[in-house]
Design an enzyme around this catalytic site. Structure first.
Site, PDB file in Angstrom:
ATOM      1  N   ASP A   7      21.221  47.138  81.606  1.00 24.50           N
ATOM      2  CA  ASP A   7      20.269  47.747  80.674  1.00 24.50           C
ATOM      3  C   ASP A   7      19.406  48.721  81.471  1.00 24.50           C
ATOM      4  O   ASP A   7      18.512  48.309  82.219  1.00 24.50           O
ATOM      5  CB  ASP A   7      19.418  46.645  80.038  1.00 24.50           C
ATOM      6  CG  ASP A   7      18.210  47.190  79.284  1.00 24.50           C
ATOM      7  OD1 ASP A   7      18.237  48.369  78.890  1.00 24.50           O
ATOM      8  OD2 ASP A   7      17.240  46.422  79.090  1.00 24.50           O
ATOM      9  N   ASN A  10      13.451  52.846  81.124  1.00 20.38           N
ATOM     10  CA  ASN A  10      12.587  53.806  81.807  1.00 20.38           C
ATOM     11  C   ASN A  10      11.775  53.175  82.931  1.00 20.38           C
ATOM     12  O   ASN A  10      11.366  53.868  83.860  1.00 20.38           O
ATOM     13  CB  ASN A  10      11.633  54.453  80.794  1.00 20.38           C
ATOM     14  CG  ASN A  10      12.340  55.446  79.899  1.00 20.38           C
ATOM     15  OD1 ASN A  10      12.830  56.470  80.344  1.00 20.38           O
ATOM     16  ND2 ASN A  10      12.412  55.135  78.606  1.00 20.38           N
ATOM     17  N   THR A  11      11.535  51.871  82.840  1.00 19.41           N
ATOM     18  CA  THR A  11      10.737  51.187  83.857  1.00 19.41           C
ATOM     19  C   THR A  11      11.607  50.398  84.828  1.00 19.41           C
ATOM     20  O   THR A  11      11.421  50.470  86.040  1.00 19.41           O
ATOM     21  CB  THR A  11       9.727  50.231  83.187  1.00 19.41           C
ATOM     22  OG1 THR A  11       8.916  50.980  82.271  1.00 19.41           O
ATOM     23  CG2 THR A  11       8.834  49.577  84.230  1.00 19.41           C
ATOM     24  N   ALA A 109      20.410  53.850  72.862  1.00 19.50           N
ATOM     25  CA  ALA A 109      21.424  52.799  72.937  1.00 19.50           C
ATOM     26  C   ALA A 109      20.787  51.418  72.977  1.00 19.50           C
ATOM     27  O   ALA A 109      21.331  50.455  72.419  1.00 19.50           O
ATOM     28  CB  ALA A 109      22.295  53.013  74.176  1.00 19.50           C
ATOM     29  N   ASP A 110      19.619  51.300  73.617  1.00 19.14           N
ATOM     30  CA  ASP A 110      18.956  49.998  73.695  1.00 19.14           C
ATOM     31  C   ASP A 110      18.575  49.486  72.313  1.00 19.14           C
ATOM     32  O   ASP A 110      18.729  48.302  72.004  1.00 19.14           O
ATOM     33  CB  ASP A 110      17.721  50.082  74.594  1.00 19.14           C
ATOM     34  CG  ASP A 110      16.711  51.145  74.144  1.00 19.14           C
ATOM     35  OD1 ASP A 110      17.101  52.098  73.421  1.00 19.14           O
ATOM     36  OD2 ASP A 110      15.533  51.048  74.532  1.00 19.14           O
TER      37      ASP A 110
END
Length: 268
Positions: A7, A10-11, A109-110
């Site tokens: 997965d 961004n973090t 997508a997440d």
């Protein structure tokens, strides 16, 4: 043999190892946009070895990513260090939901994967998945259709924004404590109480509006970093699934595996 599920957020980049019966282990690395195939590959192989998995044992790789520049880097890292081809959702592996977004390609997508996993986990006709990540996402599914949702600020993103715009703010570790609201008597307490109960009430209120909009029986699932912390003070959160996205990837991998076996049988 396990599959590697990834997965890319961004973090953090979260990794999971999955067998056909379920997830076995998971770990996370910071999302580094300057990473190289070797830096990512070595970190990944080291983490796998720490968890008792030899890189050669991995039979497949499946990823969900919201950081497109990292996709080819991660693909080369997995190929070089694990010897398998990394597939991406939904480009290589479609999500079996009808996408009702006005511009379907704009959906991360997440969000699609968590919506799919939420649909598989819930028995109600409609499902709301609340994902506490860089943003706080509310995604809605009715029957087999992804309807869309709402995107609100994330807790840590909001806290970072406040700190960056305000001088001399102390470090705050957001925590609901005993679950009872109190009036802060220090700057740290004021920020902690404001963020924790402010976000809990935002989730409570937004979810109530969405449930009224959807109508009928609606099931709410929560996932992401703060889901477990907020659940005790946010009554609408009754079902917390910390690994919902990775489990969605696992189910998509299993679907591809079964489809591949079916094609082989048809050819025999």
């Amino acid at each position: 043999m396990p599959a590697l599920l990834i997965d890319v957020g961004n973090t953090n980049i979260k990794f999971g190892l999955a067998e056909r019966t379920g997830l076995t282990v998971s770990f996370a690395l910071p999302t580094d946009r300057s990473a190289t195939p070797d830096s990512l590959g070595l970190a990944m192989a080291t983490a796998l070895s720490f968890h008792g998995c030899r890189p050669a044992d991995v039979e497949a790789g499946l990823a969900s990513s919201v950081v497109p520049p990292l996709n080819p880097i991660l693909e080369r890292a997995v190929s070089r260090y694990l010897g398998v081809r990394l597939k991406f959702v939904p480009a290589d592996v479609p999500v079996p939901l009808k996408n009702r977004y006005g511009r379907p390609h704009e959906v991360g997508a997440d969000r699609l994967v968590t919506a799919f996993a939420g649909r598989r986990a819930a028995s109600a006709r409609s499902v709301i998945v609340v994902d506490f990540g860089t943003a706080t996402n509310f995604d809605c599914v009715t029957d087999d259709a992804f309807l869309g949702g709402l995107i609100c600020p994330g807790m840590m993103t909001s806290l970072s924004g406040l700190v960056s715009k305000t001088a001399k703010l102390p470090h705050v570790a957001l925590d609901p404590g005993n679950g009872a609201l109190s009036i802060g008597r220090s700057t740290t307490e004021c920020i902690n109480q404001g963020f924790v109960f402010g976000f809990a009430d935002m989730v409570q209120g937004v979810t109530a509006r969405l449930k009224a909009h959807l109508g009928g029986e609606v099931q709410v699932l929560a996932t992401g970093g703060f889901a477990e912390k907020l659940a005790p003070i946010c009554p609408v959160i009754r079902d917390v699934r910390p690994e919902l996205l990775l489990d969605g990837l696992r189910q998509l991998w299993l679907g591809q595996t079964r489809a591949g076996a079916g094609r082989k049988n048809n050819l025999s």
